[in-house]
Design a protein around this motif. Structure first.
Motif, mmCIF file in Angstrom:
data_model
loop_
_atom_site.group_PDB
_atom_site.id
_atom_site.type_symbol
_atom_site.label_atom_id
_atom_site.label_comp_id
_atom_site.label_asym_id
_atom_site.label_seq_id
_atom_site.Cartn_x
_atom_site.Cartn_y
_atom_site.Cartn_z
ATOM 1 N N GLY A 36 0.835 -1.186 0.000
ATOM 2 C CA GLY A 36 0.000 0.000 0.000
ATOM 3 C C GLY A 36 0.872 1.240 0.000
ATOM 4 O O GLY A 36 2.001 1.214 0.493
ATOM 5 N N ILE A 37 0.348 2.327 -0.581
ATOM 6 C CA ILE A 37 1.098 3.582 -0.556
ATOM 7 C C ILE A 37 0.297 4.722 0.055
ATOM 8 O O ILE A 37 0.858 5.652 0.609
ATOM 9 C CB ILE A 37 1.616 3.985 -1.957
ATOM 10 C CG1 ILE A 37 0.467 4.099 -2.956
ATOM 11 C CG2 ILE A 37 2.648 2.990 -2.452
ATOM 12 C CD1 ILE A 37 0.889 4.641 -4.312
ATOM 13 N N ASN A 38 -1.028 4.649 -0.037
ATOM 14 C CA ASN A 38 -1.893 5.632 0.621
ATOM 15 C C ASN A 38 -3.330 5.105 0.613
ATOM 16 O O ASN A 38 -3.606 4.032 0.066
ATOM 17 C CB ASN A 38 -1.804 7.009 -0.050
ATOM 18 C CG ASN A 38 -2.152 6.977 -1.529
ATOM 19 O OD1 ASN A 38 -2.962 6.181 -1.980
ATOM 20 N ND2 ASN A 38 -1.513 7.848 -2.299
ATOM 21 N N PHE A 61 1.233 3.829 4.525
ATOM 22 C CA PHE A 61 1.450 5.132 3.902
ATOM 23 C C PHE A 61 2.910 5.252 3.482
ATOM 24 O O PHE A 61 3.808 5.214 4.331
ATOM 25 C CB PHE A 61 1.130 6.272 4.875
ATOM 26 C CG PHE A 61 -0.326 6.451 5.187
ATOM 27 C CD1 PHE A 61 -1.159 7.127 4.308
ATOM 28 C CD2 PHE A 61 -0.858 5.959 6.369
ATOM 29 C CE1 PHE A 61 -2.507 7.321 4.606
ATOM 30 C CE2 PHE A 61 -2.205 6.145 6.678
ATOM 31 C CZ PHE A 61 -3.031 6.826 5.793
ATOM 32 N N HIS A 62 3.152 5.388 2.192
ATOM 33 C CA HIS A 62 4.497 5.622 1.668
ATOM 34 C C HIS A 62 4.975 6.987 2.177
ATOM 35 O O HIS A 62 4.190 7.947 2.214
ATOM 36 C CB HIS A 62 4.439 5.604 0.142
ATOM 37 C CG HIS A 62 5.751 5.620 -0.544
ATOM 38 N ND1 HIS A 62 6.591 6.729 -0.540
ATOM 39 C CD2 HIS A 62 6.378 4.670 -1.290
ATOM 40 C CE1 HIS A 62 7.662 6.453 -1.250
ATOM 41 N NE2 HIS A 62 7.565 5.213 -1.713
ATOM 42 N N PRO A 63 6.247 7.125 2.552
ATOM 43 C CA PRO A 63 6.724 8.396 3.109
ATOM 44 C C PRO A 63 6.625 9.589 2.151
ATOM 45 O O PRO A 63 6.642 10.736 2.606
ATOM 46 C CB PRO A 63 8.179 8.109 3.488
ATOM 47 C CG PRO A 63 8.560 6.902 2.700
ATOM 48 C CD PRO A 63 7.307 6.097 2.581
ATOM 49 N N LEU A 64 6.510 9.339 0.864
ATOM 50 C CA LEU A 64 6.355 10.444 -0.086
ATOM 51 C C LEU A 64 4.896 10.838 -0.301
ATOM 52 O O LEU A 64 4.605 11.755 -1.060
ATOM 53 C CB LEU A 64 6.988 10.079 -1.439
ATOM 54 C CG LEU A 64 8.514 9.948 -1.454
ATOM 55 C CD1 LEU A 64 9.013 9.644 -2.862
ATOM 56 C CD2 LEU A 64 9.185 11.217 -0.928
ATOM 57 N N SER A 67 1.276 13.945 2.681
ATOM 58 C CA SER A 67 0.569 15.229 2.709
ATOM 59 C C SER A 67 -0.889 14.990 3.127
ATOM 60 O O SER A 67 -1.604 14.192 2.509
ATOM 61 C CB SER A 67 0.613 15.887 1.328
ATOM 62 O OG SER A 67 -0.123 17.093 1.333
ATOM 63 N N GLY A 68 -1.301 15.645 4.177
ATOM 64 C CA GLY A 68 -2.666 15.484 4.663
ATOM 65 C C GLY A 68 -2.867 14.316 5.600
ATOM 66 O O GLY A 68 -3.956 14.131 6.151
ATOM 67 N N GLN A 115 10.471 14.739 11.090
ATOM 68 C CA GLN A 115 9.780 14.314 12.306
ATOM 69 C C GLN A 115 8.427 13.687 11.986
ATOM 70 O O GLN A 115 8.019 12.710 12.619
ATOM 71 C CB GLN A 115 9.615 15.501 13.258
ATOM 72 C CG GLN A 115 10.907 15.962 13.904
ATOM 73 C CD GLN A 115 11.675 14.822 14.571
ATOM 74 O OE1 GLN A 115 11.109 14.038 15.328
ATOM 75 N NE2 GLN A 115 12.967 14.742 14.281
ATOM 76 N N GLN A 116 7.730 14.244 10.986
ATOM 77 C CA GLN A 116 6.456 13.652 10.590
ATOM 78 C C GLN A 116 6.666 12.237 10.061
ATOM 79 O O GLN A 116 5.936 11.309 10.426
ATOM 80 C CB GLN A 116 5.768 14.497 9.516
ATOM 81 C CG GLN A 116 4.413 13.932 9.095
ATOM 82 C CD GLN A 116 3.896 14.483 7.776
ATOM 83 O OE1 GLN A 116 4.685 14.895 6.927
ATOM 84 N NE2 GLN A 116 2.580 14.499 7.600
ATOM 85 N N GLN A 117 7.662 12.086 9.179
ATOM 86 C CA GLN A 117 7.933 10.762 8.625
ATOM 87 C C GLN A 117 8.277 9.764 9.734
ATOM 88 O O GLN A 117 7.817 8.615 9.725
ATOM 89 C CB GLN A 117 9.081 10.841 7.622
ATOM 90 C CG GLN A 117 8.721 11.534 6.317
ATOM 91 C CD GLN A 117 9.804 11.370 5.264
ATOM 92 O OE1 GLN A 117 10.686 10.513 5.362
ATOM 93 N NE2 GLN A 117 9.739 12.190 4.220
#
Length: 265
Positions: A36-38, A61-64, A67-68, A115-117
């Motif tokens: 999965g990526i998102n 969730f892929h680190p790229l 957003s959101g 930090q978010q990642q």
């Protein structure tokens, strides 16, 4: 062979998926894991896995694509995973998740993004531990940060650092942490001497193979859509680089994949 990292949903948007799967099976690919990526692709990959006995998937969730993404997003991930666990053993990992500092530049608050990642990666690992599953890890330009995080928040059921192209020392550090090394088409390039040398020396019992299709084409196939059937060429290259027999390499890779992702015959 088991393709441990293949974005079949993205391939389906580019070409006929039935032909792709037929080609993969004819080439000896007996299993494909779709990460999965998102949130937008979770339903698609789950449906693919339910429609085909040899397709499995992961949620993350892929680190790229963060957003959101918020705490509410992580809660939805947990809810979707709980629903997936009610289906027959097709969700075999948490991910693709990780750290990607490659594109960080002047147009963002670098430390805030890092930090978010890291926080979202921790959430993935904690979910994997609770679910008793491995994690599929993505890492670019962040190996030291990744290993530091894994030491503090350990994936109890292991995982794989996919598409690895780092050093021998980095690979062994991951292995010490119980993380497998994902070997992709980069080893088909003669100029990738460091990666080829590293992969040739690592313990075979900690290697997996992958295509990362439709991206990451092999040498000689640049410009073409990468497909899971190309896994046979990655395997052939790996056998060439290793000292073990072809049968030993092939058998061990299959055992590694099934063991890590709890895939039963």
């Amino acid at each position: 062979m088991i393709d441990t990292h293949c974005h079949l949903d993205l391939i389906a948007a580019k070409t006929d998926l039935a032909d792709v799967l037929e080609g993969a099976r004819a080439a000896g690919v007996e299993g494909i894991i779709v990460p999965g990526i998102n949130e937008e692709n979770w339903t698609d990959i789950a449906q693919l896995a339910q429609q085909h006995s040899d397709i499995y998937y992961a949620l993350g969730f892929h680190p790229l694509f963060l957003s959101g993404v918020s705490s509410a997003s992580i809660e939805r991930l947990k809810q979707v995973f709980v629903q997936a666990r009610g289906l027959p053993n097709k969700c075999v990992a948490i991910g693709e998740c990780g750290l990607d500092f490659y594109h960080l530049g002047q147009d963002c608050d670098v430390e805030l993004v890092k930090q978010q990642q890291k926080q979202i990666l921790r959430e993935h690992i904690l979910l994997a531990n609770k679910a008793k599953l491995p994690v599929i890890l993505h890492c670019r330009k962040a190996h030291q940060d990744m290993m530091a995080l894994l030491r503090k928040t350990a994936p109890i059921y292991g995982g794989v650092i996919h598409g690895f192209s780092g050093s021998y020392q980095q690979a062994m550090e991951y292995i010490k942490l119980g993380i497998y090394i994902g070997v992709g088409g980069v080893i088909s390039y003669e100029r990738a001497k460091k990666t080829r040398d590293t992969i040739s020396k690592l313990p075979l019992e900690y290697l997996l193979i992958e295509t990362d299709a439709p991206d990451m084409p092999l040498s000689g196939y640049q410009g073409a859509i990468n497909k899971p059937e190309m896994l046979k060429l990655t395997l052939s290259t790996l056998i060439m680089l290793r000292s073990e027999s072809a049968q030993t390499v092939t058998s061990q890779l299959q055992n590694n994949s099934k063991s890590l992702f709890f895939i039963c015959d």
